[in-house]
Design an enzyme around this catalytic site. Structure first.
Site, PDB file in Angstrom:
ATOM      1  N   PRO A   7      -5.164  -0.073   4.617  1.00 18.41           N
ATOM      2  CA  PRO A   7      -4.342  -1.193   4.820  1.00 18.41           C
ATOM      3  C   PRO A   7      -2.793  -1.071   4.183  1.00 18.41           C
ATOM      4  O   PRO A   7      -2.739  -0.220   3.213  1.00 18.41           O
ATOM      5  CB  PRO A   7      -5.137  -2.492   3.837  1.00 18.41           C
ATOM      6  N   CYS A  98      -2.650  -2.392  -5.429  1.00 19.63           N
ATOM      7  CA  CYS A  98      -1.431  -3.050  -4.819  1.00 19.63           C
ATOM      8  C   CYS A  98      -0.447  -2.917  -6.082  1.00 19.63           C
ATOM      9  O   CYS A  98      -0.589  -3.571  -6.965  1.00 19.63           O
ATOM     10  CB  CYS A  98      -1.402  -4.242  -4.208  1.00 19.63           C
ATOM     11  N   HIS A 168      -6.883   5.822  -5.234  1.00 26.75           N
ATOM     12  CA  HIS A 168      -5.433   6.255  -4.970  1.00 26.75           C
ATOM     13  C   HIS A 168      -5.026   6.947  -6.066  1.00 26.75           C
ATOM     14  O   HIS A 168      -4.912   6.418  -7.144  1.00 26.75           O
ATOM     15  CB  HIS A 168      -4.346   5.131  -4.704  1.00 26.75           C
ATOM     16  N   GLY A 201      -3.934   9.169  -1.067  1.00 30.60           N
ATOM     17  CA  GLY A 201      -2.970   9.630  -1.436  1.00 30.60           C
ATOM     18  C   GLY A 201      -2.323  11.045  -1.087  1.00 30.60           C
ATOM     19  O   GLY A 201      -2.967  12.016  -1.384  1.00 30.60           O
TER      20      GLY A 201
END
Length: 317
Positions: A7, A98, A168, A201
């Site tokens: 996303p 996020c 990530h 990542g």
């Protein structure tokens, strides 16, 4: 190997998912986040972010789509997870990664990495509320500022019953700096825990994907920003396919404009296409010239007209 289209808030909408899954062999997509605060959200919020719910929670090319939720209240996160499932979501994903300041300021996203107990409560509440056949996943960074915090965070998520975890491999304070990537931590997580992992990542090409698999021992990869730099990155990573030529990218830009004009986001098109250009410029030097010409336009029509003119003037590939 599995490759997941991750996303990207404000960029990867359902129209972009349709385009990118049509030209790539992605195994899964995850939506932009549904922001949960203190209420059960109406159905139209879910349909707006994930219209694929009306076609079996899959893109037109058949790729499953999971709905991502972002919030910190266990009760309301669970209530909205159930609503997503009732509307037909193939799976539910929770955003603990996020790094946006506005999101973190309101204790969402990566801010929760500082509170593993609350992470556990959110995941546990969602898992207990969801039907057993609906997979629940989460996405994290390695921690807020200390990558060693990842082990306590992963333990909180696994013990709460999540089915899968995307990692990530940077901390929140590491932002998106290439120098901050720490794939080796994913390997340590894999060795310590049983939860299935997706590595994320700094995967920009086939070589990066192979290096990530070798370092982490994980053969499920998520691509995000790179999927906008090179539109066929999914197949580049999966099959070592050659990056899409610039003429092909121009065709995709025009296809995207047609989708946007017909859809409900025509007003957003100028900003969205400019955002896409900001990524394309990293991989295609030709994008710079065209971007300079369209960036002052704030209406869709002149942007589309200029791209068409550019396409006509370009020599065939």
């Amino acid at each position: 190997m599995r490759v997941v289209l991750g996303p990207m808030e404000g960029v990867l909408d359902h129209l972009m998912r349709e385009i990118l899954t049509d030209i790539n062999d992605y195994d899964l997509c995850v939506t932009e986040f549904v922001r949960v605060v203190d209420q059960l959200l109406p159905e139209h919020v879910f349909y707006r972010l994930c219209p694929e719910l009306k076609q079996g929670s899959k893109t037109k090319s058949g790729v499953p789509v999971h709905i991502q939720l972002l919030g910190q209240d266990p009760h309301w996160m669970a209530e909205n997870a159930v609503r997503a499932a009732e509307l037909g979501a193939k799976g539910v994903d929770i955003n603990f990664g996020c790094p946006a300041k506005l999101v973190n300021k309101s204790k969402g996203g990566a801010a929760l990495l500082q509170h593993p107990d609350l992470v556990h409560q959110v995941v546990r509440a969602c898992r207990n509320a969801l039907p057993s056949h609906v997979p629940l996943s989460a996405k994290i960074r390695l921690g807020w500022d200390n990558p060693n915090d990842c082990f306590e965070i992963v333990d909180a998520i696994q013990s709460a019953g999540a089915n899968e975890l995307t990692v990530h491999a940077r901390t929140k304070t590491g932002g998106y700096k290439a120098s901050e990537i720490k794939w080796s931590y994913i390997n340590e997580i894999r060795q310590r825990f049983d939860i299935p992992l997706i590595a994320n990542g700094e995967i920009w090409n086939y070589q990066d994907g192979q290096a990530c698999i070798e370092t982490t021992g994980v053969d499920s990869l998520m691509v995000c920003r790179g999927a906008f730099n090179i539109p066929n990155l999914g197949n580049v990573v999966k099959y070592n396919q050659t990056a899409m030529p610039w003429q092909g990218v121009i065709k995709l830009l025009l296809l995207y404009s047609q989708y946007e004009m017909k859809g409900d986001k025509g007003l957003y098109y100028p900003n969205r296409v400019k955002q896409w250009f900001s990524y394309l410029r990293q991989a295609y030097p030709q994008a710079n010239e065209l971007f300079r010409e369209i960036r002052t336009f704030n209406k869709a029509a002149p942007i589309v007209e200029r791209i068409k003119e550019y396409q006509s003037a370009e020599p065939a590939a």
